[in-house]
Each structure stands twice: as C-alpha cells, then as structure tokens.
Design an enzyme around this catalytic site. Structure first.
Site, PDB file in Angstrom:
ATOM      1  N   ASP A   1       1.391  52.825  36.403  1.00 22.05           N
ATOM      2  CA  ASP A   1       0.058  52.264  36.797  1.00 22.05           C
ATOM      3  C   ASP A   1      -0.882  52.218  35.492  1.00 22.05           C
ATOM      4  OD1 ASP A   1      -1.337  51.097  39.132  1.00 22.05           O
ATOM      5  OD2 ASP A   1      -2.573  52.500  38.435  1.00 22.05           O
TER       6      ASP A   1
ATOM      7  N   ASP B   1       7.375  46.394  44.633  1.00 20.34           N
ATOM      8  CA  ASP B   1       5.982  46.427  44.425  1.00 20.34           C
ATOM      9  C   ASP B   1       5.169  45.284  44.560  1.00 20.34           C
ATOM     10  OD1 ASP B   1       3.655  47.352  43.435  1.00 20.34           O
ATOM     11  OD2 ASP B   1       4.482  47.971  41.219  1.00 20.34           O
TER      12      ASP B   1
ATOM     13  N   HIS C   1       5.145  50.419  44.919  1.00 18.04           N
ATOM     14  CA  HIS C   1       4.348  50.627  43.786  1.00 18.04           C
ATOM     15  C   HIS C   1       4.824  52.172  43.165  1.00 18.04           C
ATOM     16  CE1 HIS C   1       1.515  50.279  40.527  1.00 18.04           C
ATOM     17  NE2 HIS C   1       0.647  51.143  41.190  1.00 18.04           N
TER      18      HIS C   1
END
Length: 293
Positions: A112, A242, A270
């Site tokens: 991320d 995701d 995710h």
C-alpha cells in the site's frame, strides 16, 4: 500512551514481539526487530501498522532479521505536534530510521503506501538496499485512474476526513473489506481501532487518502527513480481479490522490474500479508532460496 512505553492494550499473544523505540526528529518511532540473518524491512500502509505483518514476522524470524516500524501517528509511534502526516514526511522518517539503525543489505517489503514511501527511501539510499518485495502497491501518480480519483476525493474530501477522524471510518471499512480469505477477529480489529483511538490520532489516517492524487509531484519523482531500481531482484506478491490494486498495477510492476518473480495469492484481498500470512511468508522464503548467494 506514554512515550517509550508499550500500551497495556497490546496483546502479548497476538503481538509477541519486543516493542522498541527510537527518537527521530522529535518523534518517537516504534518498531520491532526480530531474529537474525538477512534484513527484511516491512513497511505498512493506511490505516495499519507493524501489527499487520505479525504472523509473517513470526514465520520468518528464524531465518531473517525482521524489522517493522510504524510511521509517526500510526501504531505505537507518536508524532511531534507540527507533523502533517504527509508521505514526504514519512519518507524522511523511514530514511532517517535506516540511517539511525545503520541498516544495510536490506530487502524492502512494501505494501500500500509503504510502496511509494519505501521506494523513495531506496532511491535516496540505494547503497543500503539489495532486493524488493512489492505487494498490492504502486509507485507512480494515480490522477488518471478513475477509481483512485474517486477514492481520493471521497475519502480525502472534507466529509471523508470528518468520518475518519470522528468514527475511525478507514479502519471500520477497509480492514474487513481488505480480508477475503478469512475474517479478522474482534481482537485483531481492536488493535487497529486502539492504535487510532482518538480524533487526533486519526489525523494520520485521514490525511493520506487525499494524497493519492494531491501528491502528484512526489509520486512523479518516485516514478522517475524507478528505472534506477529496475535491476534489483524483485518479488511481487499479489492478492488478486483486492478492490484497490488489480491486475493492471501488477502488470505494470512486471514491466518496470524485469528481474522479478510473481506469486499470485488466489482470493486474497488488499491486506494479503494478513489475509494469507502463511503463503506470504512461504513466497518470501522460497524466492530467497533461489537468489544467488
């Protein structure tokens, strides 16, 4: 929570690591440093902290030195009052952390927001890094992506920021949605809630959504530096369920880093390192065994 002290709400069974703290530029940075061997530096995204890697660290610490830090305002780290929680500030903190611990021969493990933050760190300290592990992340401007544009302006707009600060919306929404193979326990979600337990603490989580598009110049700088990292051995671990990053982003990474190996974790969301920690750890271990000594 007092500085340099682990809060009582941290469950020693869920997070069975020694909490360490280092002062950097007036901030108190929490990190864990487990095991010995080749260094894996784990960087988290939003709204998580080093806790998201706990099972991966537990699985790998007999073979690697596993280091995971929390950015100021996240997890167990505290920020000085004037900190704005912007990605360029997080980059400075991570770079300073690498310097403070005199780390070298590092493998970056980035997820991320840990992707652009970590890659910018690698670009600033190239001699310290040898390999990359990229998982459901990005490293370029997202302004042209409709999905990113909507997320940035909805969650990063005035209403979204208010909901995050007042109701911890980012934790309440993204942690359950980001797990597709298993359901996080009440105790696990509690560790994300309590890390951002007050409106002031949630400012750290509220700032980053807007930066997805607002930090165009920074992300363009990260992208400009990627050709210099193209030769680094890279493992791409990708959860293919995701809702944030999909096949398009994975394929772009595969084009940008020719010296890569990809492991697709079928059905993972995710937070693939938390959704499928055994497969995540196995992917790193198996890939490492194939690397030239």
């Amino acid at each position: 929570m007092t500085e340099m002290e682990r809060p009582a709400w941290v469950d020693d069974e869920l997070f069975p690591f020694e909490s360490r703290f280092v002062a950097i530029d007036g901030h108190t940075i929490h990190y864990v440093d487990e095991g010995s061997g080749p260094i894996l530096l784990f960087l988290h995204g939003n709204p998580t902290w080093s806790f998201v890697y706990r099972e991966v660290i537990g699985a790998l610490r007999d073979e690697f030195r596993c280091i995971a830090l929390d950015y100021p305002g996240f997890g167990l780290s505290t920020a000085r009052p004037d900190y704005r929680h912007l990605p360029e500030e997080h980059i400075h903190i991570v770079t300073s952390f690498v310097d403070a611990l005199a780390l070298s021969e590092i493998t970056l493990v980035a997820h991320d927001w840990g992707g652009p933050i970590g890659l910018a760190t690698v670009e600033q300290r190239p001699a310290a890094f040898e390999r990359l592990v990229l998982t459901n992340t990005w490293g370029w401007p997202m302004n042209g992506d409709p999905k990113a544009h909507i997320a940035s302006h909805v969650m990063g707009g005035p209403l979204g920021r208010l909901l995050i600060r007042q109701f911890n919306l980012f934790v309440e929404a993204t942690i359950p949605i980001g797990h597709r193979l298993r359901k996080p326990t009440v105790e696990e979600i509690g560790h994300y809630r309590k890390a951002l337990a007050t409106s002031d603490r949630r400012q750290a989580s509220a700032v980053l959504p807007r930066c997805i598009t607002a930090s165009h110049a920074l992300l363009a700088d990260v992208e400009a530096g990627l050709p210099g990292l193209a030769s680094l051995p890279t493992l791409i671990i990708w959860g293919n369920a995701d809702v944030v990053f999909g096949d398009k982003e994975r394929r772009r990474w595969e084009q940008l880093v020719p010296n890569h190996h990809t492991v697709i974790v079928e059905g993972a969301g995710h937070f693939v390192q938390s959704d499928a920690p055994d497969r995540f750890a196995a992917a790193i271990r198996d890939w490492w065994l194939k690397q030239p000594s």
